[in-house]
Design an enzyme around this catalytic site. Structure first.
Site, PDB file in Angstrom:
ATOM      1  N   LYS A  93       0.845  -1.204   0.000  1.00 20.73           N
ATOM      2  CA  LYS A  93       0.000   0.000   0.000  1.00 20.73           C
ATOM      3  C   LYS A  93       0.877   1.250   0.000  1.00 20.73           C
ATOM      4  O   LYS A  93       0.624   2.209  -0.745  1.00 20.73           O
ATOM      5  CB  LYS A  93      -0.939  -0.008   1.221  1.00 20.73           C
ATOM      6  CG  LYS A  93      -2.041  -1.060   1.119  1.00 20.73           C
ATOM      7  CD  LYS A  93      -2.820  -1.265   2.421  1.00 20.73           C
ATOM      8  CE  LYS A  93      -3.816  -2.424   2.238  1.00 20.73           C
ATOM      9  NZ  LYS A  93      -4.587  -2.736   3.458  1.00 20.73           N
TER      10      LYS A  93
ATOM     11  N   ASP B  39     -11.052   2.851   3.892  1.00 23.60           N
ATOM     12  CA  ASP B  39     -11.419   1.442   3.743  1.00 23.60           C
ATOM     13  C   ASP B  39     -12.920   1.280   3.483  1.00 23.60           C
ATOM     14  O   ASP B  39     -13.365   0.211   3.073  1.00 23.60           O
ATOM     15  CB  ASP B  39     -11.079   0.669   5.031  1.00 23.60           C
ATOM     16  CG  ASP B  39      -9.805  -0.150   4.909  1.00 23.60           C
ATOM     17  OD1 ASP B  39      -9.513  -0.625   3.799  1.00 23.60           O
ATOM     18  OD2 ASP B  39      -9.123  -0.320   5.939  1.00 23.60           O
TER      19      ASP B  39
ATOM     20  N   GLN C 139      -4.960  -1.383   9.631  1.00 27.38           N
ATOM     21  CA  GLN C 139      -4.825  -2.701   9.024  1.00 27.38           C
ATOM     22  C   GLN C 139      -5.427  -3.767   9.933  1.00 27.38           C
ATOM     23  O   GLN C 139      -5.174  -3.789  11.141  1.00 27.38           O
ATOM     24  CB  GLN C 139      -3.340  -2.988   8.742  1.00 27.38           C
ATOM     25  CG  GLN C 139      -3.079  -4.278   7.991  1.00 27.38           C
ATOM     26  CD  GLN C 139      -3.605  -4.268   6.554  1.00 27.38           C
ATOM     27  OE1 GLN C 139      -3.708  -3.221   5.924  1.00 27.38           O
ATOM     28  NE2 GLN C 139      -3.944  -5.435   6.042  1.00 27.38           N
TER      29      GLN C 139
HETATM   30  N1  GUN Z   1      -6.757  -6.780   6.074  1.00 28.90           N
HETATM   31  C1  GUN Z   1      -7.037  -7.542   4.990  1.00 28.90           C
HETATM   32  N2  GUN Z   1      -7.659  -6.812   4.054  1.00 28.90           N
HETATM   33  C2  GUN Z   1      -7.787  -5.580   4.543  1.00 28.90           C
HETATM   34  C3  GUN Z   1      -8.337  -4.359   4.033  1.00 28.90           C
HETATM   35  O1  GUN Z   1      -8.873  -4.275   2.929  1.00 28.90           O
HETATM   36  N3  GUN Z   1      -8.260  -3.296   4.847  1.00 28.90           N
HETATM   37  C4  GUN Z   1      -7.695  -3.351   6.063  1.00 28.90           C
HETATM   38  N4  GUN Z   1      -7.671  -2.243   6.794  1.00 28.90           N
HETATM   39  N5  GUN Z   1      -7.170  -4.438   6.580  1.00 28.90           N
HETATM   40  C5  GUN Z   1      -7.219  -5.541   5.808  1.00 28.90           C
END
Ligand code: GUN
Length: 281
Positions: free
Chosen positions: A52, A119, A96
């Protein structure tokens, strides 16, 4: 021969379209900034967060990585979120998942300013999605919609079957496909005959999280198959669908890796730019 739906190609298109918007914001002294909160040291999460942040850098979005200890309390994490909510330099906040067990994850996600919720997990944004109102959308399902739209795969009037009912993928995917006028079915662990339901699908979305659970008996010949699975099997990344079954039966499908994964990140950056612009409202 089935066509491969290339997530990297669509990601690159989306990022190229974001670049001038990032430049315009930066020129106006409002460079978009994504704050990523990674609690503890979950190996998979570390890889996702690294990807990311690398994508932010490529696009000119500023990123801030905050890595509290795994023993952090819910209250301490809420205080951190509060400070990020108040910081005008921060456009988007991503916590996350998964969080360590002592942390009340839903209190934390609910504390994120909905206008910084890149998100799309906040209940207000979930409600806006359901209502068809503008808002920040969950990244993986909106990435799948971009893939379908940009490959000009017809959605209206088609039967879409989603396997998996998670809050992050399955449920919002169903709402987005419904909004695009598909006839939508959601299958889950208590569905009586998953294969039979799947065989009705013109568009089949597998978002279960179980390696290669979907096989030949689930795919109607000519269906479009979207594999959201990201399973680690003996160190190898594996989807929820057997690749041989997709190659043999589908008209088009997303590979793993290189399908949906790159789009999730592209939509995270898109949400961050929208949040910085205020254009999600
Ligand atoms: N963990 C696995 N996928 C995601 C996601 O799309 N967003 C976040 N914040 N954590 C994750």
């Amino acid at each position: 021969m089935a066509d491969i739906l290339d997530g990297k190609l669509i990601r690159d298109q989306i990022l190229a379209e974001l670049a001038p918007r990032v430049a315009a914001l930066s020129g106006a002294g409002r460079r978009p900034q994504l704050a990523v909160v990674l609690v503890g040291n979950n190996a998979a999460s570390e890889v996702y967060v690294r990807n990311k942040i690398a994508a932010c850098e490529k696009t000119g979005i500023e990123s801030r990585k905050i890595t509290p200890e795994a023993t952090l309390s819910t209250e301490a994490l809420l205080a951190l979120i509060d400070s990020l909510n108040r910081d005008p330099a921060v456009s988007g906040i991503l916590v996350q998942l998964p969080l360590p067990p002592q942390i009340d994850a839903s209190r934390v996600l609910d504390a994120i300013d909905p206008d910084k919720d890149v998100d799309g997990f906040h209940p207000l944004n979930a409600g806006k999605l359901l209502a068809g109102a503008p808002g920040l959308r969950p990244c993986t399902p909106s990435g799948v919609m971009q893939l379908l739209l940009r490959y000009r795969i017809p959605i209206e009037g088609r039967k879409a079957v989603i396997v998996g009912r998670s809050d992050i993928v399955g449920k919002p995917m169903a709402i987005l496909l419904l909004a695009a006028n598909a006839t939508v079915t959601i299958c889950h662990s208590r569905t009586s005959n998953v294969a039979e339901e799947c065989r009705r699908a013109d568009i089949l979305v597998a978002a279960i999280g179980r390696a290669e659970m979907i096989g030949e008996d689930h795919i109607k010949p000519g269906a479009v198959v979207i594999d959201v699975g990201m399973n680690r099997v003996e160190g190898r990344l594996t989807g929820d669908v057997e690749p041989a079954a997709m190659r043999r039966l589908a008209s088009a499908y997303t590979p793993v890796p290189g399908g949906v994964g790159p789009l999730t990140i592209a939509m995270l950056l898109s949400n961050t730019v929208q949040a910085a612009e205020g254009s999600h409202r």
